[in-house]
Design a protein around this motif. Structure first.
Motif, mmCIF file in Angstrom:
data_model
loop_
_atom_site.group_PDB
_atom_site.id
_atom_site.type_symbol
_atom_site.label_atom_id
_atom_site.label_comp_id
_atom_site.label_asym_id
_atom_site.label_seq_id
_atom_site.Cartn_x
_atom_site.Cartn_y
_atom_site.Cartn_z
ATOM 1 N N ILE A 87 41.019 48.258 39.468
ATOM 2 C CA ILE A 87 41.358 46.911 39.935
ATOM 3 C C ILE A 87 41.676 47.025 41.427
ATOM 4 C CG2 ILE A 87 43.032 45.025 39.783
ATOM 5 C CD1 ILE A 87 43.327 45.795 36.795
ATOM 6 N N THR A 88 41.038 46.186 42.209
ATOM 7 C CA THR A 88 41.269 46.181 43.650
ATOM 8 C C THR A 88 41.731 44.800 44.072
ATOM 9 O OG1 THR A 88 39.520 47.818 43.940
ATOM 10 C CG2 THR A 88 40.221 46.617 45.902
ATOM 11 N N LEU A 89 42.786 44.747 44.859
ATOM 12 C CA LEU A 89 43.298 43.509 45.428
ATOM 13 C C LEU A 89 43.079 43.562 46.932
ATOM 14 C CD1 LEU A 89 46.606 43.542 43.428
ATOM 15 C CD2 LEU A 89 44.719 41.962 43.058
ATOM 16 N N THR A 90 42.367 42.568 47.455
ATOM 17 C CA THR A 90 42.084 42.480 48.877
ATOM 18 C C THR A 90 42.724 41.211 49.413
ATOM 19 O OG1 THR A 90 39.965 43.557 48.471
ATOM 20 C CG2 THR A 90 40.248 42.502 50.609
ATOM 21 N N CYS A 91 43.478 41.337 50.486
ATOM 22 C CA CYS A 91 44.147 40.193 51.115
ATOM 23 C C CYS A 91 43.512 39.949 52.481
ATOM 24 C CB CYS A 91 45.635 40.472 51.283
ATOM 25 S SG CYS A 91 46.503 40.868 49.753
ATOM 26 N N GLU A 92 43.220 38.682 52.760
ATOM 27 C CA GLU A 92 42.595 38.318 54.030
ATOM 28 C C GLU A 92 43.288 37.108 54.629
ATOM 29 O OE1 GLU A 92 37.941 39.047 53.626
ATOM 30 O OE2 GLU A 92 38.711 37.632 52.140
ATOM 31 N N PRO A 93 43.434 37.093 55.954
ATOM 32 C CA PRO A 93 43.976 35.886 56.582
ATOM 33 C C PRO A 93 42.948 34.763 56.516
ATOM 34 C CG PRO A 93 43.482 37.567 58.241
ATOM 35 C CD PRO A 93 43.183 38.156 56.907
ATOM 36 N N ARG A 94 43.426 33.550 56.382
ATOM 37 C CA ARG A 94 42.596 32.349 56.393
ATOM 38 C C ARG A 94 43.248 31.334 57.314
ATOM 39 N NH1 ARG A 94 39.159 32.232 51.572
ATOM 40 N NH2 ARG A 94 38.219 34.296 51.682
ATOM 41 N N PRO A 95 42.496 30.353 57.796
ATOM 42 C CA PRO A 95 43.080 29.370 58.716
ATOM 43 C C PRO A 95 44.339 28.689 58.172
ATOM 44 C CG PRO A 95 40.707 29.155 58.700
ATOM 45 C CD PRO A 95 41.055 30.147 57.617
ATOM 46 N N ALA A 96 44.378 28.407 56.869
ATOM 47 C CA ALA A 96 45.530 27.715 56.286
ATOM 48 C C ALA A 96 46.496 28.672 55.593
ATOM 49 C CB ALA A 96 45.058 26.652 55.308
ATOM 50 N N GLY A 97 46.333 29.983 55.803
ATOM 51 C CA GLY A 97 47.223 30.943 55.166
ATOM 52 C C GLY A 97 46.535 32.265 54.905
ATOM 53 N N SER A 98 46.215 32.503 53.625
ATOM 54 C CA SER A 98 45.598 33.769 53.245
ATOM 55 C C SER A 98 44.800 33.577 51.950
ATOM 56 C CB SER A 98 46.662 34.849 53.045
ATOM 57 O OG SER A 98 47.592 34.451 52.051
ATOM 58 N N ALA A 99 44.063 34.614 51.604
ATOM 59 C CA ALA A 99 43.320 34.612 50.344
ATOM 60 C C ALA A 99 43.453 35.982 49.710
ATOM 61 C CB ALA A 99 41.855 34.280 50.574
ATOM 62 N N ILE A 100 43.476 35.989 48.392
ATOM 63 C CA ILE A 100 43.483 37.242 47.637
ATOM 64 C C ILE A 100 42.225 37.267 46.787
ATOM 65 C CG2 ILE A 100 44.879 36.269 45.745
ATOM 66 C CD1 ILE A 100 46.100 39.134 45.495
ATOM 67 N N THR A 101 41.564 38.414 46.782
ATOM 68 C CA THR A 101 40.430 38.627 45.896
ATOM 69 C C THR A 101 40.773 39.796 44.993
ATOM 70 O OG1 THR A 101 38.831 37.786 47.487
ATOM 71 C CG2 THR A 101 37.964 39.191 45.728
ATOM 72 N N LEU A 102 40.708 39.551 43.697
ATOM 73 C CA LEU A 102 40.931 40.578 42.702
ATOM 74 C C LEU A 102 39.566 41.008 42.197
ATOM 75 C CD1 LEU A 102 43.471 40.837 39.942
ATOM 76 C CD2 LEU A 102 41.078 40.901 39.292
ATOM 77 N N ARG A 103 39.296 42.296 42.233
ATOM 78 C CA ARG A 103 38.041 42.847 41.703
ATOM 79 C C ARG A 103 38.385 43.753 40.539
ATOM 80 N NH1 ARG A 103 34.292 46.981 41.718
ATOM 81 N NH2 ARG A 103 32.131 46.280 42.053
ATOM 82 N N HIS A 104 37.911 43.363 39.354
ATOM 83 C CA HIS A 104 38.122 44.130 38.128
ATOM 84 C C HIS A 104 36.788 44.810 37.826
ATOM 85 C CE1 HIS A 104 40.040 44.298 33.945
ATOM 86 N NE2 HIS A 104 38.960 45.051 33.921
ATOM 87 N N GLY A 105 36.721 46.115 38.014
ATOM 88 C CA GLY A 105 35.453 46.831 37.923
ATOM 89 C C GLY A 105 35.204 47.518 36.604
ATOM 90 N N ARG A 106 33.971 48.014 36.483
ATOM 91 C CA ARG A 106 33.485 48.791 35.327
ATOM 92 C C ARG A 106 33.786 48.137 33.986
ATOM 93 N NH1 ARG A 106 35.876 53.650 37.390
ATOM 94 N NH2 ARG A 106 37.040 53.761 35.460
ATOM 95 N N ILE A 107 33.463 46.877 33.854
ATOM 96 C CA ILE A 107 33.736 46.158 32.609
ATOM 97 C C ILE A 107 32.645 46.509 31.598
ATOM 98 C CG2 ILE A 107 34.022 43.905 31.532
ATOM 99 C CD1 ILE A 107 34.741 42.861 34.386
ATOM 100 N N PRO A 108 33.017 47.112 30.469
ATOM 101 C CA PRO A 108 32.029 47.452 29.449
ATOM 102 C C PRO A 108 31.367 46.195 28.868
ATOM 103 C CG PRO A 108 34.083 48.630 29.069
ATOM 104 C CD PRO A 108 34.349 47.597 30.126
ATOM 105 N N ALA A 109 30.150 46.350 28.404
ATOM 106 C CA ALA A 109 29.379 45.225 27.867
ATOM 107 C C ALA A 109 30.047 44.572 26.672
ATOM 108 C CB ALA A 109 27.973 45.693 27.494
ATOM 109 N N ASP A 110 30.831 45.328 25.899
ATOM 110 C CA ASP A 110 31.435 44.766 24.690
ATOM 111 C C ASP A 110 32.800 44.114 24.922
ATOM 112 O OD1 ASP A 110 32.660 47.189 25.216
ATOM 113 O OD2 ASP A 110 32.770 47.807 23.112
ATOM 114 N N VAL A 111 33.276 44.073 26.157
ATOM 115 C CA VAL A 111 34.547 43.403 26.461
ATOM 116 C C VAL A 111 34.255 41.921 26.674
ATOM 117 C CG1 VAL A 111 36.392 43.178 28.156
ATOM 118 C CG2 VAL A 111 35.656 45.442 27.416
#
Length: 168
Positions: A101-125
């Protein structure tokens, strides 16, 4: 119908789910919401190090998810930490639940943004539960930061579950 905050990338077993939410706080303030246990407790759950020391890359932290049954701690290893932009974690659970799981934080004009990346998800999940779960927790983050109310999991599941199920 509410629009998804997430999307799917890649194909199983390497597929990943990415969700992005915007907040009205600075990226430095957002970073505190994802790294300080007192704050994570308000939207995701408290955490502690296994040795009682300040966490470092390579260390394991134990997290108690606040909205899950049983209040069990789960281990997360810190893979990377680049304040205030990137926090990468890997579950210490056995395969196939050892996803990163990766959390990336970026500045934005009105504040900030967070992107959560949940990787390697098996096909049966089931993507319906996984996607709705992350929508739920990120809605809790937004509510905690902004002092608003967040929807319950059942509402998130009903709202977002079918849309995530249709992705994959």
């Amino acid at each position: 119908m509410e629009t998804l905050h997430g999307r799917l990338e890649g194909v199983a077993p390497g597929r990943a789910m990415l969700l992005t939410r915007e907040l009205s706080v600075t990226v430095d303030e957002l970073w505190r919401w994802i790294t300080e246990s007192e704050r994570t407790a308000r939207w995701y759950g408290p955490w502690r190090t296994t040795d009682g020391m300040a966490p470092r890359v390579g260390d394991e932290v134990l997290v108690t998810m606040s909205e899950e049954e049983g209040d069990q701690e789960s281990g997360m290893r810190i893979e990377a930490c680049q304040p205030p932009a990137l926090l990468a974690l890997a579950s210490t659970a056995p395969a196939p639940f050892d996803w990163p799981i990766t959390l990336t934080c970026e500045p934005r004009p009105a504040g900030s943004a967070i992107t959560l990346r949940h990787g390697r998800i098996p096909a049966d999940v089931p993507l319906a539960d996984l996607g709705a779960g992350w929508e739920f927790y990120l809605a809790r983050l937004v509510a905690a930061v902004e002092g608003t109310h967040s929807p319950g999991f059942e509402k998130c599941l009903a709202t977002y579950g079918p849309q995530y199920a249709a992705l994959g």
